[in-house]
Design an enzyme around this catalytic site. Structure first.
Site, mmCIF file in Angstrom:
data_model
loop_
_atom_site.group_PDB
_atom_site.id
_atom_site.type_symbol
_atom_site.label_atom_id
_atom_site.label_comp_id
_atom_site.label_asym_id
_atom_site.label_seq_id
_atom_site.Cartn_x
_atom_site.Cartn_y
_atom_site.Cartn_z
ATOM 1 C CG ASN A 63 30.194 24.718 0.485
ATOM 2 O OD1 ASN A 63 30.739 24.199 -0.504
ATOM 3 N ND2 ASN A 63 29.401 24.047 1.295
ATOM 4 C CG ASP B 281 25.971 19.006 0.983
ATOM 5 O OD1 ASP B 281 25.962 20.218 0.763
ATOM 6 O OD2 ASP B 281 26.884 18.267 0.566
HETATM 7 O O1 GCO Z 1 29.729 21.035 -1.334
HETATM 8 C C1 GCO Z 1 29.799 21.076 -0.126
HETATM 9 O O2 GCO Z 1 28.873 21.336 0.573
HETATM 10 C C2 GCO Z 1 31.160 20.821 0.421
HETATM 11 O O3 GCO Z 1 32.007 21.626 -0.336
HETATM 12 C C3 GCO Z 1 31.514 19.380 0.228
HETATM 13 O O4 GCO Z 1 32.863 19.181 0.394
HETATM 14 C C4 GCO Z 1 30.730 18.366 1.003
HETATM 15 O O5 GCO Z 1 29.404 18.456 0.620
HETATM 16 C C5 GCO Z 1 30.905 18.376 2.490
HETATM 17 O O6 GCO Z 1 32.134 17.844 2.848
HETATM 18 C C6 GCO Z 1 29.860 17.610 3.245
HETATM 19 O O7 GCO Z 1 29.490 18.292 4.342
HETATM 20 ZN ZN ZN Z 2 26.892 21.617 -0.218
#
Ligand code: GCO
Ligand code: ZN
Length: 299
Positions: free
Chosen positions: A103, A204
């Site tokens: 991620n 996030d």
């Molecule tokens: O990009 C990210 O961080 C994850 O891949 C996403 O799917 C969403 O942001 C997450 O679900 C929210 O927490």
């Molecule tokens: Zn993210």
């Protein structure tokens, strides 16, 4: 404060836009659309958007000091030659976890590429818990694993004096800090510096400004918040016209513009109608603060 202006700058929308990075030499914003497996480069002067499509979900991108870019693709750290669209594997992680992917990721002030993993989601924020880990690819090609049991590895940045590493595991609803040793890349002494309020939903992506304050994009919260990690207080809230705000970075002339990515995946048809700009990139001006140039991967 009244001079804050928010505009969406690119007509195309992303399913899940993430990892905005300002590239000064081309006056461009780089960003990814994770499920579309694409990296974009938007030239702020010509307004032209270029894209590269990869073989797996791409969750972050960074500039490489020796030229080109690095990116996290699936569970791989990769190098990307933009012109040839050539992707080279540098290293892979989580080999025992077939359902995992990288991620968010970002390069530290010494040129190490930090990025964490997570289990693939079945719906936004719905996934097998504790499957992720935090890693860094060092310039010499080795990978360090810092810790495991991460839910959704997300925002990361470093304090202006390089002594603190800030990190978000989204489902902890917390912004955390570690002591950081820039010489070795070691982290220690994890603590929370801010717990999100209910209406802020899920933390996030994140970036720091030159005053050492943190800007956190709130997924489902439709906002970015500015935090003082020293007092644990929220200093400012900037609301956007879409609820799935995913990440942010400073860019533009003097790094005085805040670019915010967003997602449209996970919005029902009704909400999509009410949020026609979902998935777009927003530029916020008039904040009165600046950011810093992104660090480049030194390997
Ligand atoms: O990009 C990210 O961080 C994850 O891949 C996403 O799917 C969403 O942001 C997450 O679900 C929210 O927490
Ligand atoms: Zn993210």
């Amino acid at each position: 404060m009244s001079s804050i202006k928010i505009e969406s700058v690119i007509p195309d929308s992303s399913r899940c836009g993430e990892s905005p990075v300002w590239e000064e030499k081309s006056n461009s914003l780089l960003y990814v659309d994770i499920p579309s497996k694409k990296i974009f480069r938007w030239n702020s002067l010509t307004k032209q958007v270029q894209e590269v499509t990869l073989d797996s979900p791409v969750s972050s991108v960074a500039i490489r000091r020796s030229g080109g870019y690095v990116a996290t693709v699936g569970t791989r750290f990769c190098a990307l030659n933009w012109e040839d669209q050539l992707l080279t594997d540098l290293c892979s992680v989580d080999k025992d976890k077939k359902n995992n992917r990288f991620n968010d990721g970002k390069v530290d002030p010494a040129g190490r590429y930090f990025a964490g993993t997570m289990a693939e989601e079945t719906a936004p924020a719905v996934l097998e818990r504790h499957q992720g880990s935090l890693y860094a690819l060092f310039p010499n090609g080795t990978v360090e694993k810092y810790f495991d049991r991460v839910d959704i590895s997300n925002g990361l940045d470093w304090s202006m004096d390089n002594k603190i590493f800030y990190y978000i595991d989204s489902l902890s609803y917390s912004v955390d800090a570690f002591d950081y040793d820039l010489q070795t890349g070691k982290i220690a002494n994890r603590r929370s510096v801010y717990k999100l309020e209910k209406e802020e939903y899920i933390p996030d992506g994140m970036c720091i400004d030159t005053e050492g304050k943190l800007w956190v994009a709130c997924y489902n919260g439709g906002r970015v918040i500015r935090l003082d990690p020293e007092t644990g207080k929220r200093l400012q809230t900037v609301k956007l016209p879409v609820e799935k705000t995913t990440s942010c970075c400073f860019g533009g002339k003097d790094y005085s513009e805040l670019y915010v990515t967003s997602a449209r995946d996970g919005l029902d048809p009704d909400k999509l109608v009410r949020q026609p700009e979902a998935g777009r990139i927003f530029k916020i001006t008039g904040l009165g603060v600046k950011g810093i140039a992104p660090y480049a991967f030194a390997g």
